[in-house]
Design an enzyme around this catalytic site. Structure first.
Site, short mmCIF file in Angstrom:
data_model
loop_
_atom_site.label_atom_id
_atom_site.label_comp_id
_atom_site.label_asym_id
_atom_site.label_seq_id
_atom_site.Cartn_x
_atom_site.Cartn_y
_atom_site.Cartn_z
N SER A 1 0.85 -1.30 -0.01
CA SER A 1 -0.17 -0.13 -0.09
C SER A 1 1.00 1.30 -0.08
O SER A 1 1.98 1.05 0.23
CB SER A 1 -0.92 -0.23 1.21
OG SER A 1 -0.39 0.42 2.33
N SER B 1 1.00 3.77 2.32
CA SER B 1 0.97 4.38 3.41
C SER B 1 2.16 4.90 4.06
O SER B 1 2.17 5.87 4.81
CB SER B 1 0.38 3.30 4.73
OG SER B 1 1.33 2.52 4.99
N LYS C 1 5.20 0.41 9.37
CA LYS C 1 5.25 1.99 9.51
C LYS C 1 6.33 2.44 10.16
O LYS C 1 7.46 1.89 10.64
CB LYS C 1 3.92 2.28 10.73
CG LYS C 1 2.49 1.49 10.41
CD LYS C 1 1.90 2.33 9.32
CE LYS C 1 0.68 1.71 8.85
NZ LYS C 1 0.01 2.29 7.66
N SER D 1 -2.87 6.78 5.92
CA SER D 1 -2.37 5.58 6.73
C SER D 1 -3.21 5.11 7.84
O SER D 1 -3.55 6.10 8.65
CB SER D 1 -1.13 5.96 7.31
OG SER D 1 -0.29 5.30 8.21
#
Length: 261
Positions: free
Chosen positions: A39, A41, A101, A209
């Site tokens: 993705s 994010s 992350k 996100s």
């Protein structure tokens, strides 16, 4: 005699395959785990289609270090504390899938967003404007995801723009973040106090996100236990913008072996 040789050859092949699987399993468990970026994010630090190896030695080992979470122990072995600003792969506390992350909040920290600006322990982090991040409005990666843009609406094939800033954390780590606006759902938040043994993570693509700003009570990430850390992402090894890695014309050679900041 020929039959015995054939049977022996088959047995040797099976042994070779088994040992290869064992060696690969040990390597994946103790040293490096492959990870594809699914993705957007973490743009522009990580792009959809980036391939990297996660350094599993960085923080020690937990049950999530083994395939299928099969390591037979609780807590962490040979544990080391992560540093603020690390890009970390971890097991989602409720969804049982791996996420990636940036580590923003350490145990005891107070984290808040005010008008899209990150606040750590009551102080706004430094944000320096950088040139806009631009990409083509088109499906990205195997899922065919479309980017979000600050200049929306954007037609297919046109240029999608996001504001880019260099954000400097209190320990001096500087990294890029992207913003679409400063009044999104989690651009203004309450103060999050990070509990002991937990961490607070955010994506660099701040308005795209699912991260610790969304509590688990509403289906978000919330705080992440230390036990759930899998490893640190240090370098992109390969990158492809297409729906398949076999589409060589969509490869991004400029991202091969790129260090992750």
């Amino acid at each position: 005699m020929a039959k015995n040789k054939a049977e022996g050859g088959i047995l040797d092949t099976i042994k070779t395959i088994v040992w290869a699987l064992v060696i690969a399993g040990v390597f994946r468990t103790l040293f490096f785990q492959p990870f594809w970026i699914p993705s957007g994010s973490m743009k522009d630090t990580l792009l959809i289609g980036d391939f990297l190896f996660v350094n599993k030695m960085a923080y020690g080992y937990s049950r999530y270090s083994c395939p299928f979470s099969a390591c037979p122990f609780d807590g962490r072995l040979l544990a080391s504390d992560p540093e603020r600003g690390d890009v970390v792969v971890f097991r989602h506390p409720t969804k049982n899938v791996d996420f990636i992350k940036r580590l923003i909040g350490l145990p005891g920290d107070k984290i808040q967003m005010i008008n899209g600006v990150l606040q750590i322990n009551g102080k706004a982090v430094e944000m320096k404007p950088e040139p806009d991040f631009e990409e083509v409005m088109q499906p990205q990666g195997p899922q065919g995801l479309l980017p979000r843009c600050s200049n929306a609406p954007v037609g297919m094939g046109d240029t999608c723009i996001k504001k880019r800033y260099a954000e400097t954390l209190p320990n001096g780590v500087t990294h890029d973040i992207l913003q679409i606006n400063n009044d999104g759902p989690v651009d203004n938040t309450p103060v999050y106090t990070v509990p002991e043994g937990m961490y607070f993570f955010m994506g660099d693509n701040r308005d795209n996100s699912e991260d610790s700003r969304f509590p688990q009570s509403v289906g978000g990430l919330g705080f992440v236990p230390k036990e759930n850390l899998i490893g640190r992402a240090d370098r992109v090894m390969f990158s492809s913008a297409g729906r398949s890695l076999f589409y060589f014309w969509t490869w991004r050679p400029d991202r091969f072996f790129k260090a992750i900041n």
